[in-house]
Scaffold this motif. Sequence first.
Motif, PDB file in Angstrom:
ATOM      1  N   CYS A  20       1.123   1.357   0.340  1.00 36.74           N
ATOM      2  CA  CYS A  20       0.026   1.129   1.275  1.00 36.74           C
ATOM      3  C   CYS A  20       0.061   2.204   2.352  1.00 36.74           C
ATOM      4  O   CYS A  20       1.049   2.320   3.072  1.00 36.74           O
ATOM      5  CB  CYS A  20       0.150  -0.254   1.908  1.00 36.74           C
ATOM      6  N   THR A  41      -1.415   2.274   5.039  1.00 37.50           N
ATOM      7  CA  THR A  41      -1.537   1.705   6.385  1.00 37.50           C
ATOM      8  C   THR A  41      -0.195   1.211   6.914  1.00 37.50           C
ATOM      9  O   THR A  41       0.167   1.480   8.054  1.00 37.50           O
ATOM     10  CB  THR A  41      -2.548   0.545   6.390  1.00 37.50           C
ATOM     11  N   CYS A  42       0.536   0.476   6.079  1.00 41.64           N
ATOM     12  CA  CYS A  42       1.767  -0.132   6.606  1.00 41.64           C
ATOM     13  C   CYS A  42       3.027   0.314   5.880  1.00 41.64           C
ATOM     14  O   CYS A  42       4.133  -0.032   6.292  1.00 41.64           O
ATOM     15  CB  CYS A  42       1.645  -1.656   6.571  1.00 41.64           C
ATOM     16  N   LYS A  73      -0.485  -7.501   3.096  1.00 42.25           N
ATOM     17  CA  LYS A  73      -0.718  -7.608   4.542  1.00 42.25           C
ATOM     18  C   LYS A  73      -2.120  -7.158   4.911  1.00 42.25           C
ATOM     19  O   LYS A  73      -2.810  -7.806   5.676  1.00 42.25           O
ATOM     20  CB  LYS A  73       0.284  -6.733   5.307  1.00 42.25           C
ATOM     21  N   ASP A  74      -2.515  -5.991   4.403  1.00 46.05           N
ATOM     22  CA  ASP A  74      -3.789  -5.392   4.814  1.00 46.05           C
ATOM     23  C   ASP A  74      -4.933  -5.709   3.861  1.00 46.05           C
ATOM     24  O   ASP A  74      -6.084  -5.462   4.186  1.00 46.05           O
ATOM     25  CB  ASP A  74      -3.648  -3.869   4.907  1.00 46.05           C
ATOM     26  N   HIS A  75      -4.613  -6.251   2.705  1.00 46.74           N
ATOM     27  CA  HIS A  75      -5.603  -6.546   1.664  1.00 46.74           C
ATOM     28  C   HIS A  75      -6.402  -5.309   1.284  1.00 46.74           C
ATOM     29  O   HIS A  75      -7.576  -5.394   0.962  1.00 46.74           O
ATOM     30  CB  HIS A  75      -6.531  -7.683   2.099  1.00 46.74           C
ATOM     31  N   THR A  76      -5.762  -4.151   1.392  1.00 48.57           N
ATOM     32  CA  THR A  76      -6.426  -2.927   0.976  1.00 48.57           C
ATOM     33  C   THR A  76      -5.824  -2.471  -0.350  1.00 48.57           C
ATOM     34  O   THR A  76      -4.759  -2.931  -0.746  1.00 48.57           O
ATOM     35  CB  THR A  76      -6.225  -1.803   2.007  1.00 48.57           C
ATOM     36  N   THR A 112      -2.678  -4.342  -4.595  1.00 52.98           N
ATOM     37  CA  THR A 112      -3.284  -4.577  -3.279  1.00 52.98           C
ATOM     38  C   THR A 112      -2.173  -4.886  -2.294  1.00 52.98           C
ATOM     39  O   THR A 112      -1.165  -5.482  -2.653  1.00 52.98           O
ATOM     40  CB  THR A 112      -4.232  -5.800  -3.288  1.00 52.98           C
ATOM     41  N   CYS A 113      -2.402  -4.489  -1.048  1.00 54.12           N
ATOM     42  CA  CYS A 113      -1.410  -4.758  -0.014  1.00 54.12           C
ATOM     43  C   CYS A 113      -1.532  -6.214   0.436  1.00 54.12           C
ATOM     44  O   CYS A 113      -2.610  -6.652   0.801  1.00 54.12           O
ATOM     45  CB  CYS A 113      -1.615  -3.829   1.169  1.00 54.12           C
TER      46      CYS A 113
END
Length: 131
Positions: free
Chosen positions: A9, A11-12, A28-31, A25-26
Amino acid sequence: MRELSVYYCPTCGYYAYFQLSKNATCPKDHTELVGLGMRYQDFMNLDYEERDRLLISKIAASAPSLIHRICTSEKLYNQRALVGKLTAEYTKLQKENEELNHTVAWMHELVWEQLRRYKALEQEMEVLKHD
Ligand SMILES: [Zn+2]
Protein backbone atom coordinates in the motif's frame (compact mmCIF):
# COMPACT_ATOMS: atom_id res chain seq x y z
CA MET A 1 -1.48 -23.25 -8.18
CA ARG A 2 -0.68 -19.68 -9.17
CA GLU A 3 2.35 -18.13 -7.63
CA LEU A 4 1.92 -15.58 -4.88
CA SER A 5 2.89 -11.99 -5.61
CA VAL A 6 3.88 -9.25 -3.21
CA TYR A 7 1.64 -6.16 -3.06
CA TYR A 8 2.02 -3.04 -0.97
CA CYS A 9 0.00 0.00 0.00
CA PRO A 10 1.63 3.29 -1.10
CA THR A 11 -0.32 5.12 1.59
CA CYS A 12 0.53 3.21 4.74
CA GLY A 13 3.20 0.73 3.73
CA TYR A 14 1.10 -2.34 4.48
CA TYR A 15 2.09 -5.36 2.44
CA ALA A 16 0.65 -8.78 1.75
CA TYR A 17 0.75 -11.66 -0.67
CA PHE A 18 -1.93 -12.50 -3.16
CA GLN A 19 -2.43 -14.79 -6.09
CA LEU A 20 -4.78 -12.43 -7.87
CA SER A 21 -4.35 -8.68 -8.01
CA LYS A 22 -8.11 -8.17 -7.70
CA ASN A 23 -7.87 -9.38 -4.12
CA ALA A 24 -5.10 -6.96 -3.28
CA THR A 25 -6.71 -4.22 -1.21
CA CYS A 26 -5.40 -2.42 1.83
CA PRO A 27 -7.44 -3.35 4.91
CA LYS A 28 -6.80 0.08 6.43
CA ASP A 29 -7.18 2.43 3.47
CA HIS A 30 -9.43 0.25 1.30
CA THR A 31 -7.33 1.27 -1.66
CA GLU A 32 -5.86 -0.94 -4.33
CA LEU A 33 -2.46 -2.31 -3.48
CA VAL A 34 0.41 -1.97 -5.91
CA GLY A 35 2.37 -4.92 -7.17
CA LEU A 36 5.95 -4.88 -6.00
CA GLY A 37 7.16 -6.54 -9.17
CA MET A 38 9.18 -9.05 -7.26
CA ARG A 39 8.85 -12.77 -6.77
CA TYR A 40 7.34 -13.84 -3.47
CA GLN A 41 10.27 -16.09 -2.70
CA ASP A 42 12.83 -13.33 -3.32
CA PHE A 43 10.90 -11.01 -1.02
CA MET A 44 10.69 -13.70 1.65
CA ASN A 45 14.45 -14.08 1.50
CA LEU A 46 14.89 -10.49 2.64
CA ASP A 47 14.96 -9.74 6.33
CA TYR A 48 12.47 -7.29 7.84
CA GLU A 49 14.79 -4.33 7.57
CA GLU A 50 15.53 -5.00 3.92
CA ARG A 51 11.82 -5.32 3.20
CA ASP A 52 11.24 -1.99 4.93
CA ARG A 53 13.96 -0.30 2.90
CA LEU A 54 12.64 -1.67 -0.33
CA LEU A 55 9.07 -0.59 0.41
CA ILE A 56 10.15 2.85 1.63
CA SER A 57 12.11 3.45 -1.56
CA LYS A 58 9.13 2.28 -3.66
CA ILE A 59 6.72 4.54 -1.79
CA ALA A 60 9.11 7.48 -1.96
CA ALA A 61 9.62 7.00 -5.69
CA SER A 62 5.91 7.36 -6.44
CA ALA A 63 5.25 10.06 -3.85
CA PRO A 64 4.63 13.73 -4.62
CA SER A 65 7.80 15.65 -5.41
CA LEU A 66 8.08 17.14 -1.93
CA ILE A 67 8.22 13.77 -0.20
CA HIS A 68 10.43 12.50 -2.97
CA ARG A 69 12.85 15.34 -2.44
CA ILE A 70 12.94 14.87 1.34
CA CYS A 71 13.42 11.13 1.12
CA THR A 72 16.10 11.15 -1.52
CA SER A 73 18.05 14.07 -0.11
CA GLU A 74 18.49 12.28 3.17
CA LYS A 75 20.04 8.91 3.63
CA LEU A 76 16.87 6.99 3.15
CA TYR A 77 18.01 4.16 5.34
CA ASN A 78 18.46 6.25 8.41
CA GLN A 79 14.86 6.16 9.47
CA ARG A 80 15.31 8.43 12.48
CA ALA A 81 16.76 11.16 10.29
CA LEU A 82 13.94 10.66 7.82
CA VAL A 83 11.26 10.96 10.50
CA GLY A 84 13.02 14.03 11.89
CA LYS A 85 13.17 15.61 8.46
CA LEU A 86 9.53 14.82 7.73
CA THR A 87 8.47 16.24 11.08
CA ALA A 88 10.40 19.46 10.46
CA GLU A 89 8.90 19.78 6.98
CA TYR A 90 5.44 19.10 8.36
CA THR A 91 5.82 21.80 11.01
CA LYS A 92 7.03 24.25 8.38
CA LEU A 93 4.10 23.49 6.11
CA GLN A 94 1.68 23.78 8.99
CA LYS A 95 3.05 27.21 9.83
CA GLU A 96 2.87 28.29 6.19
CA ASN A 97 -0.68 27.07 6.07
CA GLU A 98 -1.58 29.09 9.15
CA GLU A 99 -0.05 32.20 7.61
CA LEU A 100 -1.95 31.61 4.38
CA ASN A 101 -5.20 31.18 6.28
CA HIS A 102 -4.47 34.40 8.08
CA THR A 103 -3.86 36.20 4.79
CA VAL A 104 -7.04 34.78 3.31
CA ALA A 105 -9.05 35.93 6.34
CA TRP A 106 -7.51 39.38 6.06
CA MET A 107 -8.26 39.60 2.32
CA HIS A 108 -11.75 38.37 2.93
CA GLU A 109 -12.26 41.16 5.43
CA LEU A 110 -10.84 43.69 2.97
CA VAL A 111 -13.19 42.54 0.21
CA TRP A 112 -16.19 42.84 2.53
CA GLU A 113 -15.08 46.28 3.56
CA GLN A 114 -14.84 47.35 -0.11
CA LEU A 115 -18.22 45.85 -0.80
CA ARG A 116 -19.80 47.70 2.13
CA ARG A 117 -18.32 50.96 0.87
CA TYR A 118 -19.54 50.29 -2.63
CA LYS A 119 -23.05 49.56 -1.37
CA ALA A 120 -23.00 52.76 0.69
CA LEU A 121 -21.93 54.76 -2.35
CA GLU A 122 -24.61 53.15 -4.43
CA GLN A 123 -27.24 54.13 -1.88
CA GLU A 124 -25.88 57.67 -1.75
CA MET A 125 -26.20 57.91 -5.54
CA GLU A 126 -29.75 56.59 -5.41
CA VAL A 127 -30.58 59.29 -2.86
CA LEU A 128 -28.96 61.97 -5.03
CA LYS A 129 -30.88 60.79 -8.10
CA HIS A 130 -34.19 61.18 -6.36
CA ASP A 131 -33.42 64.58 -4.96
ZN1 LIG B 1 -2.83 1.25 3.40
